[in-house]
Design a protein around this motif. Structure first.
Motif, PDB file in Angstrom:
ATOM      1  N   ALA A  85      54.238  28.161  42.033  1.00  0.00           N
ATOM      2  CA  ALA A  85      54.879  28.837  40.898  1.00  0.00           C
ATOM      3  C   ALA A  85      53.889  29.706  40.141  1.00  0.00           C
ATOM      4  CB  ALA A  85      55.489  27.799  39.949  1.00  0.00           C
ATOM      5  N   SER A  86      52.607  29.477  40.391  1.00  0.00           N
ATOM      6  CA  SER A  86      51.569  30.292  39.760  1.00  0.00           C
ATOM      7  C   SER A  86      51.196  31.479  40.637  1.00  0.00           C
ATOM      8  CB  SER A  86      50.335  29.432  39.478  1.00  0.00           C
ATOM      9  OG  SER A  86      49.317  30.204  38.900  1.00  0.00           O
ATOM     10  N   TYR A  87      50.899  31.207  41.911  1.00  0.00           N
ATOM     11  CA  TYR A  87      50.541  32.255  42.880  1.00  0.00           C
ATOM     12  C   TYR A  87      51.772  32.531  43.729  1.00  0.00           C
ATOM     13  CZ  TYR A  87      46.118  30.322  41.308  1.00  0.00           C
ATOM     14  OH  TYR A  87      45.098  29.862  40.533  1.00  0.00           O
ATOM     15  N   HIS A  88      52.551  33.548  43.367  1.00  0.00           N
ATOM     16  CA  HIS A  88      53.923  33.597  43.861  1.00  0.00           C
ATOM     17  C   HIS A  88      54.385  34.956  44.350  1.00  0.00           C
ATOM     18  CE1 HIS A  88      55.425  35.687  40.182  1.00  0.00           C
ATOM     19  NE2 HIS A  88      54.325  35.144  39.679  1.00  0.00           N
ATOM     20  N   ALA A  89      53.519  35.995  44.317  1.00  0.00           N
ATOM     21  CA  ALA A  89      53.995  37.340  44.633  1.00  0.00           C
ATOM     22  C   ALA A  89      52.827  38.231  45.017  1.00  0.00           C
ATOM     23  CB  ALA A  89      54.728  37.923  43.412  1.00  0.00           C
ATOM     24  N   PRO A  90      53.105  39.426  45.568  1.00  0.00           N
ATOM     25  CA  PRO A  90      52.010  40.368  45.811  1.00  0.00           C
ATOM     26  C   PRO A  90      51.315  40.750  44.509  1.00  0.00           C
ATOM     27  CG  PRO A  90      53.973  41.018  47.022  1.00  0.00           C
ATOM     28  CD  PRO A  90      54.391  39.919  46.089  1.00  0.00           C
ATOM     29  N   GLY A  91      50.025  41.049  44.626  1.00  0.00           N
ATOM     30  CA  GLY A  91      49.232  41.417  43.459  1.00  0.00           C
ATOM     31  C   GLY A  91      48.103  40.437  43.240  1.00  0.00           C
ATOM     32  N   VAL A  92      47.141  40.830  42.415  1.00  0.00           N
ATOM     33  CA  VAL A  92      45.995  39.971  42.164  1.00  0.00           C
ATOM     34  C   VAL A  92      46.409  38.788  41.299  1.00  0.00           C
ATOM     35  CG1 VAL A  92      45.159  41.081  40.057  1.00  0.00           C
ATOM     36  CG2 VAL A  92      43.528  40.051  41.628  1.00  0.00           C
ATOM     37  N   CYS A  93      45.782  37.628  41.510  1.00  0.00           N
ATOM     38  CA  CYS A  93      46.052  36.444  40.696  1.00  0.00           C
ATOM     39  C   CYS A  93      45.832  36.792  39.231  1.00  0.00           C
ATOM     40  CB  CYS A  93      45.130  35.298  41.102  1.00  0.00           C
ATOM     41  SG  CYS A  93      45.167  34.925  42.871  1.00  0.00           S
ATOM     42  N   THR A  94      46.660  36.229  38.362  1.00  0.00           N
ATOM     43  CA  THR A  94      46.718  36.737  36.992  1.00  0.00           C
ATOM     44  C   THR A  94      45.674  36.151  36.054  1.00  0.00           C
ATOM     45  OG1 THR A  94      48.387  35.080  36.412  1.00  0.00           O
ATOM     46  CG2 THR A  94      49.179  37.225  37.186  1.00  0.00           C
ATOM     47  N   PHE A  95      44.882  35.158  36.488  1.00  0.00           N
ATOM     48  CA  PHE A  95      43.829  34.672  35.605  1.00  0.00           C
ATOM     49  C   PHE A  95      42.671  35.671  35.610  1.00  0.00           C
ATOM     50  CE2 PHE A  95      43.148  32.562  39.729  1.00  0.00           C
ATOM     51  CZ  PHE A  95      41.849  32.933  40.015  1.00  0.00           C
ATOM     52  N   TYR A  96      41.831  35.603  34.578  1.00  0.00           N
ATOM     53  CA  TYR A  96      40.724  36.544  34.462  1.00  0.00           C
ATOM     54  C   TYR A  96      39.510  35.977  35.186  1.00  0.00           C
ATOM     55  CZ  TYR A  96      37.828  40.213  32.421  1.00  0.00           C
ATOM     56  OH  TYR A  96      37.004  41.301  32.244  1.00  0.00           O
ATOM     57  N   GLY A  97      39.609  35.994  36.520  1.00  0.00           N
ATOM     58  CA  GLY A  97      38.526  35.542  37.362  1.00  0.00           C
ATOM     59  C   GLY A  97      37.762  36.728  37.925  1.00  0.00           C
ATOM     60  N   THR A  98      37.156  36.520  39.091  1.00  0.00           N
ATOM     61  CA  THR A  98      36.294  37.558  39.648  1.00  0.00           C
ATOM     62  C   THR A  98      37.063  38.810  40.034  1.00  0.00           C
ATOM     63  OG1 THR A  98      34.896  35.775  40.510  1.00  0.00           O
ATOM     64  CG2 THR A  98      34.491  37.987  41.356  1.00  0.00           C
ATOM     65  N   ALA A  99      38.261  38.652  40.603  1.00  0.00           N
ATOM     66  CA  ALA A  99      39.030  39.817  41.045  1.00  0.00           C
ATOM     67  C   ALA A  99      39.354  40.737  39.880  1.00  0.00           C
ATOM     68  CB  ALA A  99      40.307  39.357  41.741  1.00  0.00           C
ATOM     69  N   ASN A 100      39.878  40.184  38.795  1.00  0.00           N
ATOM     70  CA  ASN A 100      40.232  41.017  37.649  1.00  0.00           C
ATOM     71  C   ASN A 100      38.990  41.499  36.906  1.00  0.00           C
ATOM     72  OD1 ASN A 100      43.093  41.208  37.774  1.00  0.00           O
ATOM     73  ND2 ASN A 100      43.203  39.047  37.273  1.00  0.00           N
ATOM     74  N   THR A 101      37.899  40.726  36.940  1.00  0.00           N
ATOM     75  CA  THR A 101      36.643  41.222  36.372  1.00  0.00           C
ATOM     76  C   THR A 101      36.153  42.427  37.164  1.00  0.00           C
ATOM     77  OG1 THR A 101      36.075  38.985  35.624  1.00  0.00           O
ATOM     78  CG2 THR A 101      34.294  40.587  35.688  1.00  0.00           C
ATOM     79  N   ASN A 102      36.342  42.414  38.487  1.00  0.00           N
ATOM     80  CA  ASN A 102      36.021  43.593  39.295  1.00  0.00           C
ATOM     81  C   ASN A 102      36.744  44.831  38.774  1.00  0.00           C
ATOM     82  OD1 ASN A 102      34.339  42.363  41.206  1.00  0.00           O
ATOM     83  ND2 ASN A 102      36.012  41.922  42.617  1.00  0.00           N
ATOM     84  N   GLN A 103      38.034  44.678  38.490  1.00  0.00           N
ATOM     85  CA  GLN A 103      38.825  45.822  38.044  1.00  0.00           C
ATOM     86  C   GLN A 103      38.348  46.320  36.684  1.00  0.00           C
ATOM     87  OE1 GLN A 103      40.941  47.113  40.423  1.00  0.00           O
ATOM     88  NE2 GLN A 103      39.872  45.468  41.485  1.00  0.00           N
ATOM     89  N   MET A 104      38.006  45.388  35.806  1.00  0.00           N
ATOM     90  CA  MET A 104      37.425  45.767  34.517  1.00  0.00           C
ATOM     91  C   MET A 104      36.138  46.560  34.723  1.00  0.00           C
ATOM     92  SD  MET A 104      34.607  45.001  32.488  1.00  0.00           S
ATOM     93  CE  MET A 104      34.093  43.491  33.291  1.00  0.00           C
ATOM     94  N   MET A 105      35.268  46.051  35.594  1.00  0.00           N
ATOM     95  CA  MET A 105      33.976  46.686  35.836  1.00  0.00           C
ATOM     96  C   MET A 105      34.147  48.106  36.372  1.00  0.00           C
ATOM     97  SD  MET A 105      30.918  45.401  38.387  1.00  0.00           S
ATOM     98  CE  MET A 105      31.948  45.735  39.850  1.00  0.00           C
ATOM     99  N   LEU A 106      35.071  48.297  37.310  1.00  0.00           N
ATOM    100  CA  LEU A 106      35.311  49.632  37.855  1.00  0.00           C
ATOM    101  C   LEU A 106      35.775  50.586  36.768  1.00  0.00           C
ATOM    102  CD1 LEU A 106      37.101  48.686  41.208  1.00  0.00           C
ATOM    103  CD2 LEU A 106      34.757  49.545  40.949  1.00  0.00           C
TER     104      LEU A 106
END
Length: 603
Positions: A215-236
């Motif tokens: 129910a948390s990881y349920h669809a296409p797209g990056v996982c919604t917590f602010y982990g490494t993947a979303n930190t990557n996007q911030m950094m870019l």
């Protein structure tokens, strides 16, 4: 607003420290750039025919160099939810390239593993070095010398750093990163964490845990917590390597498609000779790297970037260390709280004002460099806006004030006066402590050590009730040269349970924790690592260990003099780990990025 004194001082120190290595890098990129057009023109006909044999309607344009030819480097696969949308991108990008007189070819694909799938498994021991493999695969992809610009398709943990490290060795080419966006919000993060801890205590079944996770990881797209993947996007975004505000727009939406199309149009424009031509080597300089660090600190981003940023910087001839990050942290306030540092996820963050708000606040306070070359322009100001659709047209606007001050706050009233990450050091070495994820009263910790060599041994001791006390859990021989420096995310629920029972608990390790970790104080990435006689190898059960985030201390009161290092029995076979022996042997220490590729050659 004038630049903050600390930001100015640290930037100058990095520039001075990097003088020789940066000059060598820029000289190499100048030679590569000067020879690039000549190489394409001089490419023998047989070679060129091989290169466009399958290009169909684009053959003539590529053959005559009628417009820029964009090389697409894709990390698409179906296992990583955030990369699944990339499967549809290449055909679309080719169409959008033709709209502006350019062409596009898939230059190559890189592997891409999901740390969420491999957490706690043997495959996690390949994770960090997959970054080096991705960098190498990027170099192979771009080795055909047929491209005038590069479209990078990647979002997650080691993938963006690997793409960027590989791309920087072809820094004479303009390069733009494409995002696929964040998946829609699922169950609350608080509920997900609750079920995980109940499972760790044996109070819910595996089926109930799987239902919660699904129910948390349920669809296409990056996982919604602010982990490494979303930190990557911030950094870019903070480094100006993507379109302004493109990070977290959800897949499959009209705005996401408009941003992707505009990204291709912009990449074609900056790939042509002329005033708009902006090679990656010019965009990624000392100021851009500092902006990325400041963004990391201001938003409480992933601890993994204490490894990735030094490695990325070195690929551009820039030398950054944890002392630089620690000094910046004293000047940069924490203005975002996103799970695991807060209740809301990245969708809530985006709705509250997102990166446009963050960049605007940092620029207004003089905490980031405004005068940087980005893929969009020669000023970071455009990144203080958010994208939207004005009717059907892509446009940018001021995000306005924070829409939720439990998630985003201004610099004048931050969540915390300093940044989200600290350097702790002492007779146990140097380590990183993500203070933004931990309640302040837990920043100081002193307790007897309990020594382990694996996560599974910690789990067994927990199940046996051996850790129901104040304890510093030390998990050693988890460094890059020992076993590839896996994340130890499996420990988070266990240590969280102990802390919730009222115990004072901390983790000390030469391994990594997930970018999604939080709550429990942890000194991670300890360097020198235990393998080879690092201080952690000299600790024994019962030694008193002190972790003091406020003062930046990591030490033991035990006298380590004369002790023999603990024995480590290496068994790096199975799940392909034996193939990575070369990476382990050549790996640098954590503070230098824990990379094998740049250990040689003086970079």
């Amino acid at each position: 607003m004038m630049l903050n004194d600390v930001v100015h001082r640290v930037t100058r120190r990095i520039v001075e420290r990097s003088t020789d290595s940066r000059r060598r890098y820029l000289d190499l990129m100048q030679r590569e750039g000067d020879g690039h057009a000549e190489r394409i023109v001089a490419l023998p006909c047989s070679n060129l025919a091989h290169g466009f044999a399958a290009a169909e309607q684009d053959k003539e344009s590529i053959a005559t160099r009628a417009g820029p030819n964009i090389g697409i480097v894709s990390a698409y696969n179906d296992t990583i939810s955030s990369h699944q949308p990339f499967g549809a991108y290449p055909p679309q990008l080719k169409i959008w390239a033709r709209e502006v007189g350019a062409t596009a070819q898939v230059a190559g694909c890189t592997p891409a593993m999901c740390d969420g799938v491999t957490q706690g498994q043997e495959g996690m021991e390949l994770s960090l070095f997959s970054r080096d493999v991705i960098a190498l695969a990027t170099a192979v992809s771009l080795s055909h010398a047929m491209y005038d610009g590069v479209a990078m398709l990647g979002m997650c943990d080691k993938i963006v750093p690997g793409l960027l490290m590989g791309g920087l060795r072809f820094g004479h080419l303009p390069t733009l990163f494409f995002s696929a966006g964040a998946m829609p919000t699922g169950i609350s993060n608080k509920e997900k964490q609750r079920v995980r801890q109940l499972y760790a205590e044996g109070k819910v079944t595996r089926a109930e845990l799987l239902e919660s996770e699904s129910a948390s990881y349920h669809a296409p797209g990056v996982c919604t917590f602010y982990g490494t993947a979303n930190t990557n996007q911030m950094m870019l975004d903070l480094m100006g390597l993507t379109l302004p505000g493109a990070a977290f727009i959800q897949p499959g939406t009209p705005l996401r498609q408009a941003l992707t199309r505009a990204s291709m149009h912009r990449l074609a424009a900056i790939s042509r000779p002329g005033n708009e031509h902006r090679p990656l080597a010019r965009c990624v300089d000392e100021k851009a790297v500092v902006n990325g660090i400041v963004g990391l600190l201001a938003t409480g981003g992933s601890t993994n970037h204490a490894l990735h940023i030094p490695a990325i910087a070195r690929a551009a001839g820039i030398i950054v260390d944890w002392s630089d990050m620690a000094e910046l942290s004293k000047a940069v306030p924490l203005i975002a709280r996103v799970y695991p540092n807060g209740a809301g996820d990245v969708n809530h963050f985006q709705n509250a004002g997102g990166l446009g708000f963050v960049v605007g606040e940092l620029l207004g306070a003089g905490l980031v460099h405004r005068d940087v070359t980005t893929v969009w322009g020669d000023d970071l100001s455009a990144y203080a806006q958010e994208p939207w659709l004005d009717a059907d047209a892509l446009a940018w606007r001021d995000p306005g004030p924070s829409g939720d001050d439990t998630i985003l706050r201004g610099v004048a009233a931050p969540f915390q006066a300093d940044g989200g990450m600290r350097l702790v050091q002492g007779n146990l070495g140097r380590a990183c402590f993500k203070t933004s994820a931990v309640e302040r009263e837990r920043w100081t910790m002193e307790a007897p050590a309990r020594i382990f060599h694996t996560q599974s041994d910690v789990a067994k001791a927990f199940a046996a009730g051996e850790l129901d006390r104040d304890v510093v859990v030390v998990v050693r021989f988890q460094g890059p040269r020992a076993n590839g420096m896996p994340e130890l995310h499996k420990l988070t629920p266990i240590l969280g349970v102990l802390q919730d029972r009222g115990h004072r608990v901390a983790l000390v390790t030469d391994g990594r924790m997930s970018g999604a970790s939080g709550k429990v104080p942890a000194a991670i990435h300890c360097t020198p690592e235990a393998l080879g006689g690092g201080p952690l190898s000299l600790l024994r059960d019962g030694d008193l260990v002190r972790l003091r985030g406020e003062e930046g201390v990591l030490e033991t009161t035990a006298d380590l003099t004369g002790r023999d290092p603990a024995a480590y029995v290496e068994d790096q076979t199975g799940t392909g780990r034996e193939l990575f022996g070369m990476f382990r042997r050549l790996a640098d220490g954590a503070e230098r990025g824990a990379t094998a590729m740049l250990a040689e050659g003086g970079l």
